[in-house]
Design a protein around this motif. Structure first.
Motif, PDB file in Angstrom:
ATOM      1  N   GLY A 109      -6.915 -26.624  31.087  1.00  0.00           N
ATOM      2  CA  GLY A 109      -5.595 -26.942  31.612  1.00  0.00           C
ATOM      3  C   GLY A 109      -4.729 -25.740  31.924  1.00  0.00           C
ATOM      4  N   SER A 110      -5.292 -24.552  31.844  1.00  0.00           N
ATOM      5  CA  SER A 110      -4.524 -23.335  32.104  1.00  0.00           C
ATOM      6  C   SER A 110      -4.596 -22.941  33.572  1.00  0.00           C
ATOM      7  N   LYS A 111      -3.528 -22.349  34.076  1.00  0.00           N
ATOM      8  CA  LYS A 111      -3.511 -21.803  35.433  1.00  0.00           C
ATOM      9  C   LYS A 111      -3.690 -20.277  35.409  1.00  0.00           C
ATOM     10  N   ALA A 112      -3.938 -19.735  34.228  1.00  0.00           N
ATOM     11  CA  ALA A 112      -4.106 -18.287  34.079  1.00  0.00           C
ATOM     12  C   ALA A 112      -5.385 -17.807  34.753  1.00  0.00           C
ATOM     13  N   LYS A 113      -5.389 -16.576  35.197  1.00  0.00           N
ATOM     14  CA  LYS A 113      -6.566 -15.925  35.779  1.00  0.00           C
ATOM     15  C   LYS A 113      -6.839 -14.654  34.974  1.00  0.00           C
ATOM     16  N   VAL A 114      -8.098 -14.345  34.771  1.00  0.00           N
ATOM     17  CA  VAL A 114      -8.479 -13.103  34.101  1.00  0.00           C
ATOM     18  C   VAL A 114      -8.574 -12.018  35.165  1.00  0.00           C
ATOM     19  N   THR A 115      -7.936 -10.906  34.897  1.00  0.00           N
ATOM     20  CA  THR A 115      -7.893  -9.802  35.847  1.00  0.00           C
ATOM     21  C   THR A 115      -8.441  -8.543  35.189  1.00  0.00           C
ATOM     22  N   LEU A 116      -9.323  -7.842  35.880  1.00  0.00           N
ATOM     23  CA  LEU A 116      -9.840  -6.576  35.362  1.00  0.00           C
ATOM     24  C   LEU A 116      -8.875  -5.454  35.699  1.00  0.00           C
ATOM     25  N   GLY A 117      -8.839  -4.462  34.830  1.00  0.00           N
ATOM     26  CA  GLY A 117      -7.994  -3.305  35.046  1.00  0.00           C
ATOM     27  C   GLY A 117      -8.521  -2.128  34.264  1.00  0.00           C
ATOM     28  N   TYR A 118      -7.772  -1.054  34.284  1.00  0.00           N
ATOM     29  CA  TYR A 118      -8.164   0.168  33.574  1.00  0.00           C
ATOM     30  C   TYR A 118      -6.903   0.783  33.008  1.00  0.00           C
ATOM     31  N   GLY A 119      -6.950   1.145  31.757  1.00  0.00           N
ATOM     32  CA  GLY A 119      -5.817   1.770  31.108  1.00  0.00           C
ATOM     33  C   GLY A 119      -6.276   2.728  30.038  1.00  0.00           C
ATOM     34  N   LEU A 120      -5.393   3.603  29.677  1.00  0.00           N
ATOM     35  CA  LEU A 120      -5.679   4.628  28.681  1.00  0.00           C
ATOM     36  C   LEU A 120      -4.748   4.394  27.511  1.00  0.00           C
ATOM     37  N   SER A 121      -5.176   3.568  26.596  1.00  0.00           N
ATOM     38  CA  SER A 121      -4.294   3.029  25.572  1.00  0.00           C
ATOM     39  C   SER A 121      -3.411   4.054  24.882  1.00  0.00           C
ATOM     40  N   GLU A 122      -3.940   5.159  24.458  1.00  0.00           N
ATOM     41  CA  GLU A 122      -3.134   6.101  23.697  1.00  0.00           C
ATOM     42  C   GLU A 122      -2.539   7.229  24.531  1.00  0.00           C
ATOM     43  N   THR A 123      -2.839   7.272  25.797  1.00  0.00           N
ATOM     44  CA  THR A 123      -2.355   8.394  26.596  1.00  0.00           C
ATOM     45  C   THR A 123      -1.523   8.025  27.809  1.00  0.00           C
TER      46      THR A 123
ATOM     47  N   TYR B 284      -2.879  11.028  37.298  1.00  0.00           N
ATOM     48  CA  TYR B 284      -1.495  11.473  37.122  1.00  0.00           C
ATOM     49  C   TYR B 284      -0.604  10.242  37.139  1.00  0.00           C
ATOM     50  N   SER B 285       0.351  10.215  36.252  1.00  0.00           N
ATOM     51  CA  SER B 285       1.361   9.168  36.226  1.00  0.00           C
ATOM     52  C   SER B 285       2.527   9.690  35.400  1.00  0.00           C
ATOM     53  N   PRO B 286       3.734   9.243  35.704  1.00  0.00           N
ATOM     54  CA  PRO B 286       4.858   9.642  34.854  1.00  0.00           C
ATOM     55  C   PRO B 286       4.664   9.205  33.404  1.00  0.00           C
ATOM     56  N   SER B 287       3.804   8.207  33.173  1.00  0.00           N
ATOM     57  CA  SER B 287       3.577   7.725  31.810  1.00  0.00           C
ATOM     58  C   SER B 287       2.449   8.459  31.083  1.00  0.00           C
ATOM     59  N   VAL B 288       1.742   9.361  31.755  1.00  0.00           N
ATOM     60  CA  VAL B 288       0.673  10.107  31.080  1.00  0.00           C
ATOM     61  C   VAL B 288       1.296  11.018  30.033  1.00  0.00           C
ATOM     62  N   SER B 289       0.756  10.975  28.856  1.00  0.00           N
ATOM     63  CA  SER B 289       1.231  11.806  27.763  1.00  0.00           C
ATOM     64  C   SER B 289       1.085  13.284  28.106  1.00  0.00           C
ATOM     65  N   THR B 290       1.963  14.098  27.543  1.00  0.00           N
ATOM     66  CA  THR B 290       1.859  15.552  27.718  1.00  0.00           C
ATOM     67  C   THR B 290       0.758  16.139  26.845  1.00  0.00           C
ATOM     68  N   GLY B 291       0.255  15.337  25.910  1.00  0.00           N
ATOM     69  CA  GLY B 291      -0.788  15.826  25.011  1.00  0.00           C
ATOM     70  C   GLY B 291      -0.236  16.553  23.807  1.00  0.00           C
ATOM     71  N   ARG B 292       1.080  16.544  23.651  1.00  0.00           N
ATOM     72  CA  ARG B 292       1.718  17.257  22.546  1.00  0.00           C
ATOM     73  C   ARG B 292       2.576  16.320  21.719  1.00  0.00           C
TER      74      ARG B 292
ATOM     75  N   ARG C 164      -0.765  20.477  19.918  1.00  0.00           N
ATOM     76  CA  ARG C 164      -1.380  20.046  21.171  1.00  0.00           C
ATOM     77  C   ARG C 164      -2.674  19.308  20.854  1.00  0.00           C
ATOM     78  N   PHE C 165      -2.806  18.088  21.387  1.00  0.00           N
ATOM     79  CA  PHE C 165      -3.991  17.270  21.175  1.00  0.00           C
ATOM     80  C   PHE C 165      -4.953  17.353  22.349  1.00  0.00           C
ATOM     81  N   PHE C 166      -4.429  17.543  23.550  1.00  0.00           N
ATOM     82  CA  PHE C 166      -5.255  17.737  24.745  1.00  0.00           C
ATOM     83  C   PHE C 166      -4.388  18.415  25.797  1.00  0.00           C
ATOM     84  N   SER C 167      -5.046  18.950  26.803  1.00  0.00           N
ATOM     85  CA  SER C 167      -4.342  19.619  27.897  1.00  0.00           C
ATOM     86  C   SER C 167      -4.533  18.841  29.187  1.00  0.00           C
ATOM     87  N   LEU C 168      -3.566  18.963  30.064  1.00  0.00           N
ATOM     88  CA  LEU C 168      -3.691  18.401  31.399  1.00  0.00           C
ATOM     89  C   LEU C 168      -4.272  19.475  32.305  1.00  0.00           C
TER      90      LEU C 168
END
Length: 159
Positions: A10-24, A74-82, A87-91
């Motif tokens: 009874g749901s009208k929801a659709k499953v959508t694939l995507g890609y994300g970087l949970s912690e970064t 690249y995204s404004p939401s990408v972590s600086t790594g610090r 420093r945990f990682f570098s861009l």
């Protein structure tokens, strides 16, 4: 298969694939819900993608042509790594700014959709192969149990 199951419930929801970087960086790409393949999607607004060709030692934009390469984001939401002074990682400089190397080998199609193709070399962090987004959907306890049956090990966040 999952969309049919949700519709039968009874749901009208659709499953959508995507890609994300949970912690970064969070969500970076999203596929069309009507698309019936394993595409990671196309970049969301504000997200820039570069593909690094290891043979040519050169960065390419998605608009250059269909190709295979290592994924840089690249995204404004990408972590600086610090965090503070640590420093945990570098861009990496990809010609027009600092990008995050995801150590994922991807294939870009003529339509701008990306597909996961493997790992070119050892990643420095875990790789999430798929992200399922269920929109406009409220699952009762029974349907939630059935969903967890199809996606064992999935973490459900209650919003």
């Amino acid at each position: 298969e999952i969309d049919s199951f949700l519709e039968d419930c009874g749901s009208k929801a659709k499953v959508t694939l995507g890609y994300g970087l949970s912690e970064t960086a969070g969500a970076c790409m999203l596929s069309d819900p009507e698309r019936d393949d394993d595409s990671m999607g196309r970049p969301l607004s504000g997200v820039k993608i570069k593909l690094y060709d290891e043979d040519e030692k050169k960065f390419y934009d998605l608009s250059d042509k269909a190709r295979r390469g290592v994924l840089f984001i690249y995204s404004p939401s990408v972590s600086t790594g610090r965090i503070g002074k640590k420093r945990f990682f570098s861009l990496d400089d990809a010609g027009d700014g600092k990008y995050l190397n995801k150590y994922d080998l991807v294939t870009a199609g003529e339509d701008g959709y990306l597909r996961y193709a493997g790992l070119p070399y050892s990643p420095k962090e875990p790789v999430i192969l798929s992200l399922y987004i269920i929109s406009s959907c409220v699952l009762d306890t029974q349907n939630l149990q059935l969903f967890m049956h199809f996606f064992p090990g999935t973490t459900i966040l209650k919003l």
